[in-house]
Motif scaffolding. Structure first.
Motif, mmCIF file in Angstrom:
data_model
loop_
_atom_site.group_PDB
_atom_site.id
_atom_site.type_symbol
_atom_site.label_atom_id
_atom_site.label_comp_id
_atom_site.label_asym_id
_atom_site.label_seq_id
_atom_site.Cartn_x
_atom_site.Cartn_y
_atom_site.Cartn_z
ATOM 1 N N GLY A 122 23.117 31.361 36.160
ATOM 2 C CA GLY A 122 23.200 32.568 36.994
ATOM 3 C C GLY A 122 23.778 32.501 38.701
ATOM 4 N N LYS A 123 24.856 30.887 38.764
ATOM 5 C CA LYS A 123 25.456 30.997 39.878
ATOM 6 C C LYS A 123 27.250 31.696 39.981
ATOM 7 C CE LYS A 123 23.294 26.485 39.749
ATOM 8 N NZ LYS A 123 22.681 24.744 39.830
ATOM 9 N N LEU A 124 27.407 32.261 39.094
ATOM 10 C CA LEU A 124 28.920 32.541 38.936
ATOM 11 C C LEU A 124 28.808 34.313 39.763
ATOM 12 C CD1 LEU A 124 31.574 30.698 38.265
ATOM 13 C CD2 LEU A 124 31.690 32.338 36.055
ATOM 14 N N PHE A 125 29.618 34.822 40.234
ATOM 15 C CA PHE A 125 29.477 35.769 41.347
ATOM 16 C C PHE A 125 28.897 35.930 41.833
ATOM 17 C CE2 PHE A 125 31.986 38.637 37.186
ATOM 18 C CZ PHE A 125 32.811 37.420 37.107
ATOM 19 N N ILE A 132 34.998 41.633 42.075
ATOM 20 C CA ILE A 132 36.390 42.358 42.095
ATOM 21 C C ILE A 132 36.914 41.833 42.190
ATOM 22 C CG2 ILE A 132 37.490 44.046 43.453
ATOM 23 C CD1 ILE A 132 34.972 45.850 42.730
ATOM 24 N N ALA A 133 38.004 41.957 41.340
ATOM 25 C CA ALA A 133 39.236 41.210 41.442
ATOM 26 C C ALA A 133 40.929 41.573 41.569
ATOM 27 C CB ALA A 133 39.228 39.510 39.857
ATOM 28 N N ARG A 134 41.633 40.828 41.886
ATOM 29 C CA ARG A 134 42.956 41.238 41.559
ATOM 30 C C ARG A 134 43.758 41.013 40.537
ATOM 31 N NH1 ARG A 134 45.559 43.740 45.897
ATOM 32 N NH2 ARG A 134 43.858 43.688 47.750
ATOM 33 N N SER A 135 45.039 42.089 39.590
ATOM 34 C CA SER A 135 46.074 41.826 38.619
ATOM 35 C C SER A 135 46.735 42.013 39.423
ATOM 36 C CB SER A 135 44.937 42.132 37.788
ATOM 37 O OG SER A 135 46.103 41.581 36.326
ATOM 38 N N HIS A 136 47.904 41.258 39.037
ATOM 39 C CA HIS A 136 49.053 42.004 39.399
ATOM 40 C C HIS A 136 49.340 42.614 40.390
ATOM 41 C CE1 HIS A 136 50.442 40.728 35.546
ATOM 42 N NE2 HIS A 136 49.014 41.529 34.637
ATOM 43 N N GLY A 137 48.194 42.251 42.089
ATOM 44 C CA GLY A 137 48.355 43.291 43.027
ATOM 45 C C GLY A 137 47.491 44.282 43.208
ATOM 46 N N LYS A 138 46.280 44.195 42.048
ATOM 47 C CA LYS A 138 45.744 45.721 41.887
ATOM 48 C C LYS A 138 44.348 44.922 41.837
ATOM 49 C CE LYS A 138 48.621 48.613 39.513
ATOM 50 N NZ LYS A 138 49.168 50.118 38.310
ATOM 51 N N LYS A 139 43.204 45.818 42.275
ATOM 52 C CA LYS A 139 41.859 45.055 41.930
ATOM 53 C C LYS A 139 41.445 45.482 41.337
ATOM 54 C CE LYS A 139 40.740 45.259 47.070
ATOM 55 N NZ LYS A 139 39.647 45.846 48.220
ATOM 56 N N ILE A 140 41.079 45.036 40.434
ATOM 57 C CA ILE A 140 40.548 45.416 39.347
ATOM 58 C C ILE A 140 38.320 45.049 39.345
ATOM 59 C CG2 ILE A 140 41.961 45.367 37.678
ATOM 60 C CD1 ILE A 140 41.176 42.496 36.124
ATOM 61 N N GLN A 141 37.937 45.057 38.731
ATOM 62 C CA GLN A 141 35.902 45.001 38.128
ATOM 63 C C GLN A 141 35.821 44.421 37.118
ATOM 64 O OE1 GLN A 141 34.201 48.401 38.110
ATOM 65 N NE2 GLN A 141 33.109 48.320 40.081
ATOM 66 N N THR A 143 33.491 42.013 34.747
ATOM 67 C CA THR A 143 31.575 41.472 34.903
ATOM 68 C C THR A 143 31.964 40.280 33.683
ATOM 69 O OG1 THR A 143 32.308 42.450 31.843
ATOM 70 C CG2 THR A 143 31.704 44.067 33.003
ATOM 71 N N ILE A 144 30.406 39.905 34.594
ATOM 72 C CA ILE A 144 30.004 38.585 33.471
ATOM 73 C C ILE A 144 30.298 38.309 32.188
ATOM 74 C CG2 ILE A 144 27.785 39.083 33.061
ATOM 75 C CD1 ILE A 144 28.656 36.198 35.394
ATOM 76 N N THR A 145 29.797 39.677 31.269
ATOM 77 C CA THR A 145 30.285 39.780 29.935
ATOM 78 C C THR A 145 31.845 39.276 29.649
ATOM 79 O OG1 THR A 145 28.439 41.044 29.946
ATOM 80 C CG2 THR A 145 30.265 40.725 27.318
ATOM 81 N N GLN A 146 33.056 39.938 30.253
ATOM 82 C CA GLN A 146 34.125 39.389 30.233
ATOM 83 C C GLN A 146 34.880 38.276 31.230
ATOM 84 O OE1 GLN A 146 35.282 43.047 31.906
ATOM 85 N NE2 GLN A 146 36.376 43.962 30.196
ATOM 86 N N GLU A 147 33.830 37.181 32.005
ATOM 87 C CA GLU A 147 34.229 36.513 32.509
ATOM 88 C C GLU A 147 33.699 35.201 31.269
ATOM 89 O OE1 GLU A 147 35.341 33.434 35.128
ATOM 90 O OE2 GLU A 147 36.160 35.229 34.551
#
Length: 287
Positions: A122-125, A132-141, A143-147
């Motif tokens: 439980g230490k990540l995020f 909130i991360a950036r992808s191709h200059g855009k902010k995206i959400q 989830t811990i599942t996706q990560e």
């Protein structure tokens, strides 16, 4: 330049305001287009503890662009202790990119397992379920599942580069259980082909072709599936030639028929890279 123009200038060029060494480094990097000069200022910012979180990460990225990845790796290892707890995850992500650039597969595996441990604890995020991360200059959400699935996918790919397709298969199957997509499905099929488990591989590829996975409709994915099916057919007769009663595979007629089919099925797209099989033993996975 008045105050309003100065604000617009900083927003447009994404350069922070001020006159410290970090600001000078970003000015050299983004406006003067002088990466070597920016590295000098980034070093100065780190030494003077000026926005050291950003300075170390940005410097490593510029070094990678200049093919100085080994130097960037050493810089992060030696100076990340100066950075905040919140910056450590970003530094790990930069390190992974640098390890890939340098072909350091073992280092990738160690770091990816460490990230999986952090997720489990439980230490990540910073303990949150979403970041909130950036992808191709855009902010995206994210989830811990996706990560988790992304980290597992990267670990599977690292095992593939090492030639350990049995370990990669285990990891990809775990990743697909968490958050499935077409890219990981194709990689899993590749692992199965390398282990001569052709029927299982074909079943997965056919599911991708039918659009059962996220990203199946992407053109690159379609091309990848075609390439893998061609590789599969080169190792295993097509299904309609199998299980025919009384069919002697040594018969001249069958040999000519297979030759004709191979002529019809000439590859239309580039071949996949050939992965060197270094080891076939199962690793002990700590995930």
């Amino acid at each position: 330049m008045d105050k309003k123009e100065e604000e617009q200038f900083h927003v447009f060029y994404k350069v922070p305001s001020g006159d410290g060494p970090y600001v000078r480094a970003k000015h050299a990097q983004l406006i003067m287009k002088d990466p070597e000069g920016s590295i000098i200022w980034f070093w100065k910012a780190i030494n003077e503890r000026d926005r050291v979180d950003s300075a170390l990460k940005d410097m490593a990225i510029v070094m990678k662009q200049l093919d100085r990845s080994e130097e960037a790796i050493e810089a992060i290892k030696h100076f990340r202790y100066l950075c905040s707890k919140q910056a450590q995850e970003s530094l790990d992500n930069v390190l992974l990119d640098l390890f890939k650039k340098c072909g350091k597969v073992e280092e990738q595996i160690v770091l990816l397992k460490q990230k999986l441990r952090q997720i489990y604890e439980g230490k990540l995020f910073n303990g949150r379920p979403i970041k909130i991360a950036r992808s191709h200059g855009k902010k995206i959400q994210v989830t811990i599942t996706q990560e988790t699935a992304r980290v597992l996918g990267n670990l599977g790919w690292a095992y593939m580069q090492k030639g350990n397709f049995m370990a990669a298969e285990v990891v990809y199957k775990k990743a697909q259980m968490i958050y499935s997509d077409s890219n990981k499905a194709c990689n899993l099929a590749q692992c199965l082909i390398k282990q001569a488990r052709y029927d299982e591989a074909r079943y997965i590829l056919e599911d991708v072709w039918r659009g059962k996975y996220l990203g199946s409709d992407d053109t690159k994915t379609k091309n990848r599936v075609e390439e893998l099916l061609l590789e599969l057919d080169s190792k295993q007769p097509p299904p309609f030639l199998q299980n025919i009663p009384g069919l002697d595979l040594d018969d001249d007629f069958v040999n000519e028929l297979e030759h004709l089919i191979n002529e019809w099925a000439q590859p239309k797209s580039r071949r996949l890279p050939i992965f060197e099989e270094i080891s076939t033993f199962r690793d002990q996975l700590a995930c």
